[in-house]
Design a protein around this motif. Structure first.
Motif, PDB file in Angstrom:
ATOM      1  N   SER A 473      27.576   1.359  45.462  1.00 22.03           N
ATOM      2  CA  SER A 473      27.559   1.227  44.014  1.00 22.03           C
ATOM      3  C   SER A 473      28.471   0.118  43.528  1.00 22.03           C
ATOM      4  O   SER A 473      28.576  -0.117  42.336  1.00 22.03           O
ATOM      5  CB  SER A 473      27.994   2.556  43.372  1.00 22.03           C
ATOM      6  OG  SER A 473      29.312   2.875  43.740  1.00 22.03           O
ATOM      7  N   ARG A 474      29.112  -0.584  44.450  1.00 23.72           N
ATOM      8  CA  ARG A 474      30.007  -1.646  44.006  1.00 23.72           C
ATOM      9  C   ARG A 474      29.183  -2.823  43.488  1.00 23.72           C
ATOM     10  O   ARG A 474      27.997  -2.969  43.788  1.00 23.72           O
ATOM     11  CB  ARG A 474      30.917  -2.095  45.151  1.00 23.72           C
ATOM     12  CG  ARG A 474      30.219  -2.908  46.168  1.00 23.72           C
ATOM     13  CD  ARG A 474      31.122  -3.367  47.288  1.00 23.72           C
ATOM     14  NE  ARG A 474      30.292  -3.686  48.429  1.00 23.72           N
ATOM     15  CZ  ARG A 474      29.600  -4.790  48.546  1.00 23.72           C
ATOM     16  NH1 ARG A 474      29.638  -5.694  47.587  1.00 23.72           N
ATOM     17  NH2 ARG A 474      28.855  -4.995  49.594  1.00 23.72           N
ATOM     18  N   SER A 475      29.842  -3.683  42.784  1.00 21.11           N
ATOM     19  CA  SER A 475      29.166  -4.869  42.245  1.00 21.11           C
ATOM     20  C   SER A 475      28.660  -5.763  43.368  1.00 21.11           C
ATOM     21  O   SER A 475      29.349  -5.984  44.354  1.00 21.11           O
ATOM     22  CB  SER A 475      30.149  -5.657  41.361  1.00 21.11           C
ATOM     23  OG  SER A 475      29.621  -6.920  41.055  1.00 21.11           O
ATOM     24  N   SER A 476      27.441  -6.273  43.197  1.00 23.31           N
ATOM     25  CA  SER A 476      26.872  -7.141  44.226  1.00 23.31           C
ATOM     26  C   SER A 476      27.637  -8.450  44.334  1.00 23.31           C
ATOM     27  O   SER A 476      27.486  -9.186  45.309  1.00 23.31           O
ATOM     28  CB  SER A 476      25.401  -7.417  43.920  1.00 23.31           C
ATOM     29  OG  SER A 476      25.292  -8.040  42.640  1.00 23.31           O
ATOM     30  N   ALA A 477      28.459  -8.754  43.319  1.00 25.71           N
ATOM     31  CA  ALA A 477      29.227  -9.989  43.358  1.00 25.71           C
ATOM     32  C   ALA A 477      30.496  -9.844  44.185  1.00 25.71           C
ATOM     33  O   ALA A 477      31.188 -10.819  44.425  1.00 25.71           O
ATOM     34  CB  ALA A 477      29.591 -10.416  41.935  1.00 25.71           C
ATOM     35  N   SER A 478      30.827  -8.611  44.609  1.00 29.59           N
ATOM     36  CA  SER A 478      32.067  -8.362  45.318  1.00 29.59           C
ATOM     37  C   SER A 478      31.835  -8.347  46.813  1.00 29.59           C
ATOM     38  O   SER A 478      30.875  -7.765  47.307  1.00 29.59           O
ATOM     39  CB  SER A 478      32.670  -7.020  44.894  1.00 29.59           C
ATOM     40  OG  SER A 478      32.986  -7.033  43.523  1.00 29.59           O
ATOM     41  N   ALA A 479      32.719  -9.007  47.546  1.00 32.48           N
ATOM     42  CA  ALA A 479      32.703  -8.938  49.003  1.00 32.48           C
ATOM     43  C   ALA A 479      33.521  -7.721  49.437  1.00 32.48           C
ATOM     44  O   ALA A 479      34.296  -7.172  48.649  1.00 32.48           O
ATOM     45  CB  ALA A 479      33.299 -10.212  49.578  1.00 32.48           C
ATOM     46  N   PRO A 480      33.363  -7.272  50.674  1.00 31.58           N
ATOM     47  CA  PRO A 480      34.172  -6.146  51.150  1.00 31.58           C
ATOM     48  C   PRO A 480      35.660  -6.484  51.082  1.00 31.58           C
ATOM     49  O   PRO A 480      36.064  -7.595  51.425  1.00 31.58           O
ATOM     50  CB  PRO A 480      33.719  -5.963  52.600  1.00 31.58           C
ATOM     51  CG  PRO A 480      32.379  -6.597  52.670  1.00 31.58           C
ATOM     52  CD  PRO A 480      32.415  -7.733  51.706  1.00 31.58           C
ATOM     53  N   VAL A 481      36.462  -5.517  50.627  1.00 30.59           N
ATOM     54  CA  VAL A 481      37.908  -5.725  50.595  1.00 30.59           C
ATOM     55  C   VAL A 481      38.611  -4.924  51.673  1.00 30.59           C
ATOM     56  O   VAL A 481      39.762  -5.203  52.013  1.00 30.59           O
ATOM     57  CB  VAL A 481      38.495  -5.355  49.211  1.00 30.59           C
ATOM     58  CG1 VAL A 481      38.056  -6.344  48.157  1.00 30.59           C
ATOM     59  CG2 VAL A 481      38.140  -3.940  48.823  1.00 30.59           C
ATOM     60  N   ILE A 482      37.949  -3.908  52.222  1.00 34.69           N
ATOM     61  CA  ILE A 482      38.550  -3.118  53.295  1.00 34.69           C
ATOM     62  C   ILE A 482      38.332  -3.853  54.617  1.00 34.69           C
ATOM     63  O   ILE A 482      37.201  -4.129  55.006  1.00 34.69           O
ATOM     64  CB  ILE A 482      37.948  -1.711  53.377  1.00 34.69           C
ATOM     65  CG1 ILE A 482      38.244  -0.927  52.100  1.00 34.69           C
ATOM     66  CG2 ILE A 482      38.518  -0.962  54.583  1.00 34.69           C
ATOM     67  CD1 ILE A 482      37.623   0.460  52.085  1.00 34.69           C
TER      68      ILE A 482
END
Length: 607
Positions: A473-482
């Motif tokens: 459900s995260r924004s498609s503009a966001s890359a993985p941060v973990i």
């Protein structure tokens, strides 16, 4: 719904003997480590080996006034032997940097209690506090309150204006700071007073000795894994005629092989002392990156230690090289380790121990014997009962368990029987016994929650290929941060599975569920900003400790290694690491919490 708590208040709220304190933001933790007044002045409690409880402080002031001089401070211990060990430590450690500093011993007999006082020059406090912290053998806050209540019933010594001033309000170690009670603490005192009244009405102010003895016997049986069931009253669980069975630890352990200590570190300290006593003098090995005080014990007592800080299979190759040219007295390892959740190859280490004649001491705190069976590979198993065994974050305790099948069982048993002292305060044992009755069911519930959360986080991590997840459900503009999810299910899993209790083993041990992967995991992030945003946003309790019935988060490296961040990083313990101890909250609520924190962390990349 959140479980957050204001800065400096007890975790959980209104708990007068709480073992955790709320540090709700990343900056709060940094400022705590740097001794900033805004944090120190807000704290009403702290982890007991680092923070002197106000009740202990009051008793120390009384002893300081009665026995000390204006240029002396004091620490309080439950026996003369422990006080003597503290004095020896002060003299030995001070001699490494200058002339040896002498300490004085005395004792103070309170109504129905006796405390042993170590008095030392003010400039020796930084060394004396190390013994308090590392060995974990200082008096408990409940024992201090017991002494104070006895004085109140008899005659309170007159207070001198300089009595409090003699003990520094801001001692050199930031962890030991204390302050006057705040409103929340006064409310907590009221709650504890009511509970104490209940105990007094039922048992009298001086609890019957047999009640404490029965509680301790019940604890030893529970830890040995020989209780056929958990009766509702400790007076039953501790009696001789209660049904027992073959130990679920798988090594013919009985309650006589279990020794109770005031803390998990005290159990490690005793195990190290025993190893040094029964084997020829030599260095120990610390295998893996351990909880900080374990390494300090191995370094500061005896000849020192080798630190193989990764704890991976290739480190055993290095150990074999060491053993080719020298002898070691014992190997200490955690299963799994804190905070990287790595599990050592215990079968291979056991082969080396048998070949070269050293002891293996395994700290099972993180795994716990509901999930893993490490006893067959160990000579000694130690654990912090303070953690999931208790779960309620309101009492300290530790255990040391011998393996009857171990090569050195006889000499270890004789040494402990000659040198072990039961200094575990009866009322602490009573609380621990009550807390731990549902230890197994709580452990299984925490296992299920933690595994669900970690699977979710792994799917949103680089390792889980989060960028291609269609369900996220995260924004498609966001890359993985973990960057990494450290959890025994994913980290050195083959070694963990060697000891995990399977369904067949579960039927042998408790007839209910097989072992899980525990409730502790750690996260690293792609940026420091993401680490801090995740930690600040997650709406759970935040503070030191782990294994609580409620979810508890901490920026572990900041709290445990702030003065040695580069050293920790070389072993893979990054500055931005966030450690999570999962609790028993509703799983759906937990997922919502972690989703919220992840979105906050991912938003830092867009900025």
């Amino acid at each position: 719904m959140t479980s957050s708590q204001a800065l400096g208040l007890s975790v959980p709220p209104f708990t007068p003997h709480a073992i955790s304190v709320s540090l709700p933001t990343w900056q709060d933790n940094v400022d705590y480590e740097e001794g900033k007044p805004r944090v120190k002045d807000a704290m009403v409690c702290g982890y007991p080996r680092f923070f002197i409880h106000p009740s202990i402080q009051k008793v120390a002031d009384i002893c300081q006034q009665k026995f000390g001089t204006p240029d002396e401070l004091c620490l309080l211990f439950p026996s003369n032997r422990v006080a003597s060990e503290c004095r020896k430590f002060i003299e030995a450690r001070s001699s490494l940097v200058g002339p040896a500093i002498s300490a004085r011993l005395t004792h103070f007999v309170f109504p129905e209690a006796e405390l042993h006082v170590v008095l030392f020059p003010t400039n020796a406090y930084p060394i004396a506090k190390q013994f308090w912290q590392h060995a974990g053998l200082g008096i408990s806050s409940r024992l201090a309150e017991f002494c104070l209540s006895g004085l109140a019933e008899s005659s309170t010594p007159p207070k001198s204006p300089e009595a409090t001033a003699r003990f520094p309000l801001k001692p050199s170690n930031r962890h030991y700071s204390v302050k006057p009670p705040a409103k929340e603490e006064l409310a907590a005192d009221k709650l504890d007073s009511d509970h104490s009244t209940y105990l007094e009405e039922r048992y009298g102010r001086n609890l019957p000795r047999e009640h404490g003895m029965n509680a301790k016997r019940a604890l030893r049986r529970r830890i040995a894994g020989v209780l056929a069931n958990d009766p509702p009253e400790c007076s039953r669980a501790g009696e001789q005629d209660v049904a027992t069975t073959v130990s679920s630890r798988g090594a013919d352990v009985t309650e006589e092989d279990v020794y109770l200590l005031p803390s998990g570190m005290a159990a490690i300290w005793y195990a190290h002392q025993a190893a040094l006593a029964v084997r020829p003098a030599a260095k120990s090995v610390c295998f893996g990156f351990p909880y900080t005080d374990t390494l300090k014990i191995l370094e500061k007592w005896g000849p020192g230690c080798y630190h193989l800080g990764r704890g991976l299979d290739e480190d055993i190759d290095e150990l074999e090289t060491i053993l080719e040219s020298t002898r070691i007295v014992a190997l200490f390892t955690e299963f799994p380790s804190n905070p990287l959740l790595r599990s050592a190859n215990l079968p291979r280490l056991r082969v080396l121990a048998d070949k070269h004649g050293f002891l293996i001491v395994i700290d099972e705190t993180i795994g716990n014997f509901v999930n893993v069976r490490v006893q067959p590979y160990a000579d000694v198993v130690v654990s912090s009962l303070t953690k999931v065994f208790s779960g309620y974050s309101n009492v300290m305790g530790g255990s040391l368990v011998l393996n009857p099948q171990g090569r050195y069982y006889g000499v270890l048993k004789r040494w402990l029987d000659d040198n072990y002292e039961d200094v575990y305060f009866d009322q602490d044992a009573i609380f621990m016994e009550r807390n731990s009755r549902n230890f197994r069911s709580r452990s299984h519930a925490i296992n299920r929650n933690a595994e669900t959360i970690c699977d979710f986080l792994l799917s949103r991590s680089i390792a889980g290929d989060a960028s291609s997840s269609s369900t996220s459900s995260r924004s498609s503009a966001s890359a993985p941060v973990i960057k990494e999810v450290y959890y025994p299910k994913y980290i050195t899993r083959h070694n963990y599975e060697t000891c995990r209790i399977t369904q067949e083993g579960a039927e042998e041990s408790d007839g209910k569920e097989e072992g899980g992967y525990g409730g502790l995991f750690s996260l690293t992030f792609t940026t420091q900003e993401a680490s801090e945003a995740f930690f600040d946003a997650i709406p759970c309790y935040k503070g030191p400790s782990l294994g609580t019935n409620f979810t508890l988060a901490s920026p572990y490296t900041i709290l445990a290694h702030y003065a040695e961040l580069e050293w920790a990083a070389q072993w893979g313990v990054e500055k931005g690491l966030v450690r999570i101890s999962v609790g028993m909250e509703d799983t759906k609520v937990l997922l919502e919490w972690f989703e919220k924190a992840l979105l906050a962390a991912e938003a830092t990349l867009q900025k």
